[in-house]
Design a protein around this motif. Structure first.
Motif, PDB file in Angstrom:
ATOM      1  N   ALA A   1       1.697  42.077 -18.006  1.00 26.94           N
ATOM      2  CA  ALA A   1       1.273  40.955 -17.157  1.00 26.94           C
ATOM      3  C   ALA A   1       0.556  41.458 -15.920  1.00 26.94           C
ATOM      4  N   ASN A   2       1.049  42.534 -15.345  1.00 30.74           N
ATOM      5  CA  ASN A   2       0.372  43.112 -14.180  1.00 30.74           C
ATOM      6  C   ASN A   2      -0.971  43.718 -14.564  1.00 30.74           C
TER       7      ASN A   2
ATOM      8  N   MET B   1       1.577  35.120 -18.840  1.00 25.41           N
ATOM      9  CA  MET B   1       2.306  35.880 -19.848  1.00 25.41           C
ATOM     10  C   MET B   1       3.487  35.036 -20.311  1.00 25.41           C
ATOM     11  N   LEU B   2       3.613  34.828 -21.615  1.00 27.83           N
ATOM     12  CA  LEU B   2       4.773  34.148 -22.188  1.00 27.83           C
ATOM     13  C   LEU B   2       5.674  35.195 -22.819  1.00 27.83           C
TER      14      LEU B   2
ATOM     15  N   CYS C   1      -2.169  38.710 -14.874  1.00 25.58           N
ATOM     16  CA  CYS C   1      -1.610  37.370 -15.084  1.00 25.58           C
ATOM     17  C   CYS C   1      -1.102  36.824 -13.751  1.00 25.58           C
ATOM     18  N   GLU C   2      -1.103  35.526 -13.641  1.00 27.53           N
ATOM     19  CA  GLU C   2      -0.675  34.886 -12.399  1.00 27.53           C
ATOM     20  C   GLU C   2       0.818  34.541 -12.412  1.00 27.53           C
TER      21      GLU C   2
ATOM     22  N   ALA D   1      12.253  44.400 -10.640  1.00 24.19           N
ATOM     23  CA  ALA D   1      11.715  45.237  -9.568  1.00 24.19           C
ATOM     24  C   ALA D   1      10.196  45.371  -9.677  1.00 24.19           C
ATOM     25  N   LEU D   2       9.686  45.514 -10.900  1.00 21.98           N
ATOM     26  CA  LEU D   2       8.240  45.629 -11.101  1.00 21.98           C
ATOM     27  C   LEU D   2       7.533  44.334 -10.725  1.00 21.98           C
ATOM     28  N   ALA D   3       8.132  43.195 -11.075  1.00 17.17           N
ATOM     29  CA  ALA D   3       7.554  41.908 -10.684  1.00 17.17           C
ATOM     30  C   ALA D   3       7.584  41.741  -9.169  1.00 17.17           C
TER      31      ALA D   3
END
Length: 248
Positions: free
Chosen positions: A160-161, A20-21, A165-166, A213-215
């Motif tokens: 991204a989640n 994700m950019l 995405c990595e 926090a989500l990441a």
């Protein structure tokens, strides 16, 4: 060697397969104080193309602050929900500009909006978006999460989640995360690696707290790098370059 085998080889040489950019709307202004600067949009599109040519699958989220920022509108007396929806519409404008620049480079691109507007963008359907990525199309997620009170940082982390995405690549004007503002303090020190908890505790300003926090909860690394450095995006994916990695 066939084009598909070339793509597989290129992807094998990169650090990540799907990323994700996340960039701010201000990144599209160039030296202007407002709006879109077409040469800057084209330059960023070229950066994306160099990574796409490596076989990497790319999602994008672009902020809308170059056109309208909901929080600022709210601070000036506008009702917050209305202001945030206006900010979401600004992100759609930026997404369409980036789509145009990417397709001028022969990269198939889809703008996918969290707010239904079928004439200009696809509605967000997770499985369809994943399929676009598998077909090597760039997906630009617009209109945030579709909800007020959430930033595009949070939207980028959420998407991204969902897209598995990595990593999230956060393109900024500096080459990483510093312990203080490097523009104001010559002694500022750049972190090579910093934890999610330190970013929150020290308020390092990588992304808003909800996004961090989500990441953290999904163990999704965030790579902070300079979008102004030519070839920087591709270089990091090839295992080179200067950046800060936010991880657990």
């Amino acid at each position: 060697m066939t084009s598909s085998s070339q793509s597989e080889t290129s992807s094998a040489e990169t650090t990540y397969r799907r990323v994700m950019l996340k960039i701010s709307g201000e990144a599209l202004m160039g030296d202007q104080g407002f709006g879109l600067h077409p040469p800057t949009v084209q330059r960023i599109a070229h950066e994306v193309k160099t990574v796409h040519d490596m076989g990497v699958e790319i999602c994008m989220v672009i902020g809308g602050g170059n056109i309208f920022r909901g929080l600022q509108g709210s601070a000036q007396g506008m009702e917050r929900t209305t202001a945030d929806y206006m900010g979401m519409l600004a992100t759609v404008m930026n997404a369409l500009a980036m789509q145009s620049a990417l397709e001028a480079l022969d990269i198939h691109t889809r703008v996918i909006s969290a707010i239904t507007m079928n004439e200009v963008a696809e509605p967000y359907i997770r499985r369809r978006a994943v399929r676009h990525l598998e077909k090597k199309r760039v997906c630009i997620f617009a209109a945030g999460t579709g909800n007020p009170y959430f930033t595009t940082d949070t939207a980028a982390t959420l998407r991204a989640n969902e897209m598995k995405c990595e990593a999230i690549f956060k393109g900024t004007k500096v080459d990483g995360v510093y312990d203080m503002d490097p523009a104001k303090h010559a002694e500022a020190r750049r972190y090579d690696v910093v934890s999610y908890d330190d970013v929150l505790a020290k308020r390092l300003g990588v992304m808003d707290a909800s996004a961090i926090a989500l990441a953290r909860d999904n163990n999704l690394p965030i790579i902070v790098f300079s979008l102004d450095e030519p070839g920087g995006f591709r270089g990091i994916l090839a295992g080179k370059g200067t950046y800060t990695k936010v991880q657990g």
